[in-house]
Design an enzyme around this catalytic site. Structure first.
Site, mmCIF file in Angstrom:
data_model
loop_
_atom_site.group_PDB
_atom_site.id
_atom_site.type_symbol
_atom_site.label_atom_id
_atom_site.label_comp_id
_atom_site.label_asym_id
_atom_site.label_seq_id
_atom_site.Cartn_x
_atom_site.Cartn_y
_atom_site.Cartn_z
ATOM 1 N N ASP A 112 61.569 65.063 46.752
ATOM 2 C CA ASP A 112 61.577 63.598 46.807
ATOM 3 C C ASP A 112 61.806 63.066 48.220
ATOM 4 O O ASP A 112 61.530 61.902 48.495
ATOM 5 C CB ASP A 112 62.659 63.026 45.893
ATOM 6 C CG ASP A 112 62.441 63.369 44.433
ATOM 7 O OD1 ASP A 112 61.345 63.854 44.093
ATOM 8 O OD2 ASP A 112 63.378 63.162 43.631
ATOM 9 N N ARG A 155 57.120 71.870 42.241
ATOM 10 C CA ARG A 155 58.510 72.217 42.528
ATOM 11 C C ARG A 155 58.735 73.703 42.807
ATOM 12 O O ARG A 155 59.617 74.067 43.579
ATOM 13 C CB ARG A 155 59.409 71.761 41.376
ATOM 14 C CG ARG A 155 59.259 70.277 41.077
ATOM 15 C CD ARG A 155 60.325 69.756 40.156
ATOM 16 N NE ARG A 155 60.460 70.546 38.937
ATOM 17 C CZ ARG A 155 61.474 70.421 38.089
ATOM 18 N NH1 ARG A 155 62.431 69.558 38.334
ATOM 19 N NH2 ARG A 155 61.522 71.155 36.995
#
Length: 419
Positions: A134, A303
């Site tokens: 993020d 991820r």
């Protein structure tokens, strides 16, 4: 007996975790420490379990730096949820003989690490290695959090493919991009891939409605159509859902509004792209038209991706710096976060990242007044003031929307405002 260093991973996976584990383990062992890998973040520590660990050797970690995922797995368990769980965590670490602790994670894990450090009263020295795709930890000099560059790279490749499919099939793609309340990943991917439009949470005020978000997307679709194109890709930061009224979301069919152990909305349970797709499709149905939209969510694919060289190099430096700090270099702080500032390792106190108002880790959001954001916006297809101020263009847009020009201008004017 050698002193023990423990290492654990919290939060969601990010490319480069294994590289940190590798770097920390090698540097620690080479300096006479015993390295204990702790499985599943704080999950077992808060329960007082001491058997969910593994002694790591250089052989265990020497080649894992190029792999995605985490050999120690991860979890979102919050040890600072209560005084009892925090105390239990510290006592379990002491039972394991941990004198030094390396935590790898994002803002929530950083907060947990700071609380463990504080509660141990100097008996356990703690260093946090900031990671998150993020990119929302406020690192100095705008350095990215590790994992972000790999995630942007992989996501951009995926969006390239969708853009080709969009053009080939004359359809729109609505792509929700992981990022919680920060739109760094969405904006970075949209800018790199030259997506038709990217919208991020930072451009909206709290309490934004579904209707207002749809106005932005619809305006882009209409302008694109005016340019002779029925295709496009819209990148949508998932954190927009956090700016919306939870009741409006909860009343949307198929949506479950829940919170994680750290009090954040479980955005993965909110199919934002699907919600927006259906709302836009309803608009076009009311106009007597049909629009082809495919909704896609990108996040989990990124991820545990294999890290690109940038993140491998970056994380090896961070891991090395973490151990050197624990052994007395760089700072005499009892704990802190390892960063790279101006090409050099620096340890910043946990307090430097805390918001005094909330008592939690600060979140770095996209600066919508920055050149980076303004440049990204310049290359998007979205309604601008000049489109609504030019009578001829306004009339054409209004005709496409089956509205009167002044009615169209009044409804869509807010979409032209820069945040």
């Amino acid at each position: 007996m050698a002193e023990r260093l423990g290492i654990l991973v919290g939060g969601g996976p990010a490319p480069g975790i294994n590289s940190v584990i590798s770097s920390v383990t090698i540097e620690a062992i080479n300096n006479g420490l015993e390295v204990i890998g702790i499985y599943d973040g704080f999950k077992h520590l808060v329960e007082g379990k001491t058997n969910m660990v593994k002694k790591l050797s250089i052989e265990d970690v020497s080649r894992i730096h190029i792999e995605g995922g985490s050999i120690l797995r991860t979890s979102r368990v919050n040890p600072a949820k209560s005084e009892e769980t925090l105390e239990k965590t510290v006592q379990t670490l002491k039972k394991l003989g941990i004198k030094y602790l390396v935590t790898i994670g994002g803002d929530d894990t950083a907060f947990s690490a700071s609380k463990v450090c504080e509660r141990s009263k100097g008996e356990i020295k703690v260093v946090h290695v900031p990671k998150t795709i993020d990119n929302d930890l406020p690192l100095p000099e705008n350095m990215p959090t590790f994992g972000f560059e790999t995630a942007r790279h992989v996501a951009t490749e995926l969006v390239y493919n969708l853009m080709q499919d969009s053009r080939t099939t004359n359809r729109w793609y609505f792509v929700a991009m992981m990022g919680r309340e920060a739109g760094h990943l969405a904006l970075g991917v949209g800018k790199a891939a030259s997506a038709t439009i990217t919208i991020i949470p930072e451009e909206f005020k709290e309490g934004v409605t579904l209707e207002e978000v749809c106005d932005v997307l619809d305006g882009a679709i209409l302008k694109r159509k005016l340019m002779g194109r029925d295709d496009g890709v819209a990148i949508i930061g998932e954190g927009i859902a956090e700016k919306m009224d939870p009741e409006e979301l909860a009343n949307t069919p198929g949506v479950i509004v829940e919170k994680d152990p750290h009090g954040h909305l479980r955005l993965a349970e909110i199919p934002l792209a699907t919600i927006l797709k259906r709302a836009i499709e309803r608009r076009y149905a009311e106009r007597g038209e049909r629009i082809h939209i495919v909704d896609v969510t990108i996040g989990y694919e990124l991820r545990s991706a294999r890290p690109i060289p940038f993140d491998i190099v970056y994380t090896r430096t961070l891991g090395y710096g973490a151990v050197r700090f624990l052994l007395g270099d760089y700072s005499d702080l009892p704990g802190g976060m390892v960063c790279v500032v101006g090409g050099r390792i620096k340890i910043l106190p946990f307090d430097a990242f805390m918001d005094p108002k909330t008592g939690r880790t600060k979140v770095r959001v996209v600066d919508v007044r920055s050149e980076d954001y303004r440049v990204a916006r310049k290359y998007m297809i979205r309604l601008e003031k000049k489109d609504l101020e030019d009578p001829e263009t306004l009339e054409k847009l209004a005709k496409l929307a089956k509205m009167e020009p002044e009615e169209f201008k009044k409804k869509y004017w807010h979409t032209t405002e820069l945040p």
